[in-house]
Design a protein around this motif. Structure first.
Motif, mmCIF file in Angstrom:
data_model
loop_
_atom_site.group_PDB
_atom_site.id
_atom_site.type_symbol
_atom_site.label_atom_id
_atom_site.label_comp_id
_atom_site.label_asym_id
_atom_site.label_seq_id
_atom_site.Cartn_x
_atom_site.Cartn_y
_atom_site.Cartn_z
ATOM 1 N N UNK A 1 0.806 -1.216 0.000
ATOM 2 C CA UNK A 1 0.000 0.000 0.000
ATOM 3 C C UNK A 1 0.841 1.268 0.000
ATOM 4 N N UNK A 2 2.098 1.198 0.469
ATOM 5 C CA UNK A 2 2.956 2.386 0.524
ATOM 6 C C UNK A 2 4.065 2.352 -0.518
ATOM 7 N N UNK A 3 3.968 1.436 -1.469
ATOM 8 C CA UNK A 3 5.022 1.324 -2.473
ATOM 9 C C UNK A 3 5.147 2.621 -3.264
ATOM 10 N N UNK A 4 6.384 3.056 -3.480
ATOM 11 C CA UNK A 4 6.633 4.281 -4.217
ATOM 12 C C UNK A 4 6.614 5.538 -3.361
ATOM 13 N N UNK A 5 6.263 5.392 -2.091
ATOM 14 C CA UNK A 5 6.214 6.553 -1.210
ATOM 15 C C UNK A 5 7.499 6.650 -0.383
ATOM 16 N N UNK A 6 7.829 7.868 0.020
ATOM 17 C CA UNK A 6 9.012 8.128 0.840
ATOM 18 C C UNK A 6 8.547 8.733 2.151
ATOM 19 N N UNK A 7 8.886 8.070 3.252
ATOM 20 C CA UNK A 7 8.398 8.467 4.566
ATOM 21 C C UNK A 7 9.549 8.912 5.458
ATOM 22 N N UNK B 1 -0.347 -0.540 18.606
ATOM 23 C CA UNK B 1 -1.677 0.074 18.489
ATOM 24 C C UNK B 1 -1.589 1.395 17.729
ATOM 25 N N UNK B 2 -0.580 2.181 18.056
ATOM 26 C CA UNK B 2 -0.429 3.486 17.396
ATOM 27 C C UNK B 2 -0.005 3.297 15.941
ATOM 28 N N UNK B 3 0.915 2.369 15.694
ATOM 29 C CA UNK B 3 1.340 2.117 14.313
ATOM 30 C C UNK B 3 0.173 1.626 13.465
ATOM 31 N N UNK B 4 -0.666 0.763 14.027
ATOM 32 C CA UNK B 4 -1.853 0.305 13.294
ATOM 33 C C UNK B 4 -2.776 1.480 12.967
ATOM 34 N N UNK B 5 -2.891 2.421 13.900
ATOM 35 C CA UNK B 5 -3.735 3.607 13.678
ATOM 36 C C UNK B 5 -3.161 4.478 12.573
ATOM 37 N N UNK B 6 -1.847 4.684 12.589
ATOM 38 C CA UNK B 6 -1.196 5.474 11.536
ATOM 39 C C UNK B 6 -1.400 4.811 10.174
ATOM 40 N N UNK B 7 -1.210 3.506 10.131
ATOM 41 C CA UNK B 7 -1.396 2.783 8.870
ATOM 42 C C UNK B 7 -2.824 2.926 8.363
ATOM 43 N N UNK B 8 -3.804 2.808 9.268
ATOM 44 C CA UNK B 8 -5.206 2.961 8.873
ATOM 45 C C UNK B 8 -5.450 4.353 8.292
ATOM 46 N N UNK B 9 -4.910 5.383 8.934
ATOM 47 C CA UNK B 9 -5.090 6.757 8.450
ATOM 48 C C UNK B 9 -4.503 6.906 7.046
ATOM 49 N N UNK B 10 -3.279 6.433 6.872
ATOM 50 C CA UNK B 10 -2.596 6.609 5.589
ATOM 51 C C UNK B 10 -3.235 5.815 4.464
ATOM 52 N N UNK B 11 -3.927 4.718 4.811
ATOM 53 C CA UNK B 11 -4.531 3.878 3.778
ATOM 54 C C UNK B 11 -5.919 4.337 3.355
ATOM 55 N N UNK B 12 -6.439 5.385 3.972
ATOM 56 C CA UNK B 12 -7.750 5.868 3.545
ATOM 57 C C UNK B 12 -7.665 6.519 2.166
ATOM 58 N N UNK B 13 -8.739 6.477 1.395
ATOM 59 C CA UNK B 13 -8.727 7.116 0.071
ATOM 60 C C UNK B 13 -8.458 8.609 0.181
ATOM 61 N N UNK B 14 -7.954 9.190 -0.903
ATOM 62 C CA UNK B 14 -7.427 10.547 -0.843
ATOM 63 C C UNK B 14 -8.487 11.599 -0.545
#
Length: 255
Positions: A5-11, A218-231
């Motif tokens: 889901x984060x392929x091509x992104x730079x974090x 728990x926090x990492x899962x929350x961050x991942x959920x936020x970032x994976x939402x549609x734009x």
């Protein structure tokens, strides 16, 4: 959604040597992102990079030194430029003394790390995000931004700043394609309390005795959920607590 889901992104992940930062860096890397792992403890950064392998760039940086941030990002290798995710996580609490007895040095360090560094990092990455028309900034605030407690003084104020900065960035960035979120957790068992109590593990353990706190995962899962939402979807603020934590009663000083 694809597991990449984060392929091509730079974090850019700050505070990556432990706790939330380490957990988020690992989830972003697992999702395919290139990760700039920022922290002060070089041996931990190297260990993280060795563990995860490629697509990780360890960057030793003291974020309390605000003027050093922009030059450090400008000197990143070409493959790690074009940051489009900022996990603005580095922060700390020092002491629990009441304001009239607190250390001014502790206050200055909390402001430098929790306020100034968060601001400098956002300022450094935003022009590129806006130019590209996409990006995500996830700022780590705290329930202390909303609910005061004895000894919270400057720590709580610094997290209120993070929350308000996030909301004001949202106002400025409307129409740019850049999303901004404030995450506001309650009690989480990381190195947070060990740092607050200057390495006293027994005091830190007592904070979580008899209850189940949130975890870095728990926090990492929350961050991942936020970032994976549609734009089209922006999470402005998200507040989370352990089930065994809630709000205290009003304090009353009686004669």
């Amino acid at each position: 959604m694809s597991e990449n889901w984060a392929e091509g992104r730079i974090a850019l992940v700050t505070g990556a040597t432990s706790g939330f930062g380490d957990a988020v860096a690992r989830q972003l890397h697992a999702g395919g992102a290139r990760v700039i792992a920022v922290g002060r403890r070089e041996e931990r950064l190297r260990a993280l990079a060795d563990d995860l392998g490629d697509r990780v760039h360890p960057l030793r940086l003291d974020l309390s030194d605000g003027p050093a941030i922009a030059p450090a990002l400008a000197a990143l290798p070409e493959a790690f430029r074009g940051i489009d995710i900022l996990f603005n996580n580095a922060g700390l609490a020092l002491g629990l003394a009441p304001a009239q007895k607190a250390s001014i040095a502790d206050w200055r360090q909390m402001i430098a790390t929790n306020v100034s560094a968060v601001t400098e990092l956002a300022h450094a990455v935003l022009p590129g995000m806006v130019e590209r028309g996409a990006g995500d900034i996830v700022n780590m605030a705290s329930v202390a931004a909303s609910y005061p407690y004895p000894g919270g003084n400057v720590y709580g104020a610094s997290k209120a700043f993070v929350r308000q900065l996030t909301l004001n960035l949202r106002a400025d960035l409307i129409g740019t394609g850049v999303r901004v979120t404030s995450i506001e957790p309650g009690m989480c068992e990381t190195e947070f309390s060990v740092v607050r109590f200057e390495g006293d593990q027994a005091k830190a353990d007592a904070v979580y005795a008899g209850m189940t706190p949130l975890s870095a995962k728990d926090i990492a899962d929350t961050v991942t959920w936020i970032l994976r939402q549609p734009r089209h979807f922006n999470v402005n603020t998200i507040e989370l607590m352990p089930m065994q934590q809630a709000f205290g009663p009003f304090a009353v000083a009686r004669d």
